[in-house]
Design a protein around this motif. Structure first.
Motif, mmCIF file in Angstrom:
data_model
loop_
_atom_site.group_PDB
_atom_site.id
_atom_site.type_symbol
_atom_site.label_atom_id
_atom_site.label_comp_id
_atom_site.label_asym_id
_atom_site.label_seq_id
_atom_site.Cartn_x
_atom_site.Cartn_y
_atom_site.Cartn_z
ATOM 1 N N LEU A 1 0.832 -1.202 0.000
ATOM 2 C CA LEU A 1 0.000 0.000 0.000
ATOM 3 C C LEU A 1 0.871 1.258 0.000
ATOM 4 O O LEU A 1 0.602 2.203 -0.756
ATOM 5 N N LYS A 2 1.926 1.268 0.805
ATOM 6 C CA LYS A 2 2.839 2.424 0.827
ATOM 7 C C LYS A 2 3.443 2.664 -0.552
ATOM 8 O O LYS A 2 3.537 3.807 -1.010
ATOM 9 N N ASN A 3 3.857 1.585 -1.208
ATOM 10 C CA ASN A 3 4.445 1.713 -2.544
ATOM 11 C C ASN A 3 3.423 2.216 -3.561
ATOM 12 O O ASN A 3 3.761 2.991 -4.446
ATOM 13 N N MET A 4 2.200 1.769 -3.433
ATOM 14 C CA MET A 4 1.160 2.184 -4.373
ATOM 15 C C MET A 4 0.789 3.652 -4.176
ATOM 16 O O MET A 4 0.557 4.362 -5.153
ATOM 17 N N VAL A 5 0.747 4.087 -2.932
ATOM 18 C CA VAL A 5 0.408 5.489 -2.653
ATOM 19 C C VAL A 5 1.458 6.402 -3.269
ATOM 20 O O VAL A 5 1.137 7.424 -3.863
ATOM 21 N N GLY A 6 2.715 6.021 -3.178
ATOM 22 C CA GLY A 6 3.787 6.809 -3.752
ATOM 23 C C GLY A 6 3.705 6.911 -5.262
ATOM 24 O O GLY A 6 4.183 7.864 -5.860
ATOM 25 N N LYS A 7 3.075 5.938 -5.888
ATOM 26 C CA LYS A 7 2.942 5.921 -7.352
ATOM 27 C C LYS A 7 1.575 6.422 -7.801
ATOM 28 O O LYS A 7 1.234 6.326 -8.972
ATOM 29 N N GLU A 8 0.797 6.915 -6.848
ATOM 30 C CA GLU A 8 -0.534 7.430 -7.119
ATOM 31 C C GLU A 8 -1.423 6.399 -7.814
ATOM 32 O O GLU A 8 -2.232 6.724 -8.673
ATOM 33 N N ALA A 9 -1.286 5.128 -7.448
ATOM 34 C CA ALA A 9 -2.097 4.058 -8.012
ATOM 35 C C ALA A 9 -3.417 3.959 -7.247
ATOM 36 O O ALA A 9 -3.552 4.474 -6.138
ATOM 37 N N ASN A 10 -4.372 3.265 -7.828
ATOM 38 C CA ASN A 10 -5.651 3.029 -7.168
ATOM 39 C C ASN A 10 -5.419 2.035 -6.030
ATOM 40 O O ASN A 10 -4.979 0.913 -6.256
ATOM 41 N N THR A 11 -5.732 2.450 -4.833
ATOM 42 C CA THR A 11 -5.435 1.638 -3.656
ATOM 43 C C THR A 11 -6.677 1.017 -3.017
ATOM 44 O O THR A 11 -6.571 0.375 -1.976
ATOM 45 N N SER A 12 -7.842 1.181 -3.609
ATOM 46 C CA SER A 12 -9.073 0.732 -2.954
ATOM 47 C C SER A 12 -9.092 -0.776 -2.708
ATOM 48 O O SER A 12 -9.531 -1.218 -1.638
ATOM 49 N N LEU A 13 -8.613 -1.587 -3.648
ATOM 50 C CA LEU A 13 -8.625 -3.038 -3.470
ATOM 51 C C LEU A 13 -7.686 -3.464 -2.343
ATOM 52 O O LEU A 13 -8.076 -4.247 -1.462
ATOM 53 N N ILE A 14 -6.473 -2.947 -2.340
ATOM 54 C CA ILE A 14 -5.517 -3.326 -1.287
ATOM 55 C C ILE A 14 -5.997 -2.827 0.070
ATOM 56 O O ILE A 14 -5.831 -3.507 1.083
ATOM 57 N N GLU A 15 -6.623 -1.657 0.122
ATOM 58 C CA GLU A 15 -7.155 -1.148 1.394
ATOM 59 C C GLU A 15 -8.278 -2.046 1.903
ATOM 60 O O GLU A 15 -8.341 -2.346 3.099
ATOM 61 N N LYS A 16 -9.138 -2.498 1.007
ATOM 62 C CA LYS A 16 -10.230 -3.392 1.386
ATOM 63 C C LYS A 16 -9.676 -4.719 1.908
ATOM 64 O O LYS A 16 -10.130 -5.239 2.926
ATOM 65 N N ARG A 17 -8.686 -5.260 1.214
ATOM 66 C CA ARG A 17 -8.076 -6.513 1.653
ATOM 67 C C ARG A 17 -7.352 -6.344 2.985
ATOM 68 O O ARG A 17 -7.428 -7.209 3.852
ATOM 69 N N LEU A 18 -6.651 -5.255 3.136
ATOM 70 C CA LEU A 18 -5.920 -5.001 4.378
ATOM 71 C C LEU A 18 -6.889 -4.900 5.561
ATOM 72 O O LEU A 18 -6.633 -5.454 6.632
ATOM 73 N N HIS A 19 -7.996 -4.223 5.351
ATOM 74 C CA HIS A 19 -9.002 -4.134 6.418
ATOM 75 C C HIS A 19 -9.537 -5.535 6.749
ATOM 76 O O HIS A 19 -9.665 -5.894 7.928
ATOM 77 N N ALA A 20 -9.808 -6.340 5.734
ATOM 78 C CA ALA A 20 -10.308 -7.704 5.953
ATOM 79 C C ALA A 20 -9.277 -8.548 6.695
ATOM 80 O O ALA A 20 -9.628 -9.343 7.575
#
Length: 120
Positions: free
Chosen positions: A28-47
């Motif tokens: 997620l940290k790497n994706m945020v730095g690349k301005e990628a869509n993070t909704s899927l990883i955030e949902k999985r991380l919460h789960a």
């Protein structure tokens, strides 16, 4: 009721969740730095966090459950959707290798979490 498992399996399951949570947080940290869509990883991380908490809550008989029924239901759905991809990865791995053992423990942990969430 969640099946009875040894303390070793409980420890390995908790460690498996902690490991995948750390990896997901780093992704997620790497994706945020690349301005990628993070909704899927955030949902999985919460789960993953809900699942870990539910296992600890169940095995340690904690009385402080703080996730809603909806959050638990959504986490269970996400975990059920992740299991087939883990099983496919395991089929491609060689038995006895560290990767195989990691996947085996992760699958077992996910299955136990789903069982525990079905009881909530």
């Amino acid at each position: 009721m969640i099946e009875s498992v040894s303390e070793t399996v409980q420890r390995q399951s908790i460690e498996a969740f902690q490991s995948v949570i750390r990896k997901s947080e780093n992704a997620l940290k790497n994706m945020v730095g690349k301005e990628a869509n993070t909704s899927l990883i955030e949902k999985r991380l919460h789960a993953l966090n809900v699942s870990l908490y539910i296992l600890e809550y169940t095995w340690n008989e904690r009385a402080d459950q703080h996730y809603s029924s909806l959050e638990i239901s959504e986490a269970r759905h996400v975990m059920n959707n992740l299991l087939p991809s883990l099983k496919r990865m395991m089929e491609k791995s060689v038995a006895g290798t560290p990767q195989y053992t990691l996947l085996e423990r992760r699958i077992r942990a996910f299955q136990l979490a789903v069982q525990a969430m079905e009881q909530k």
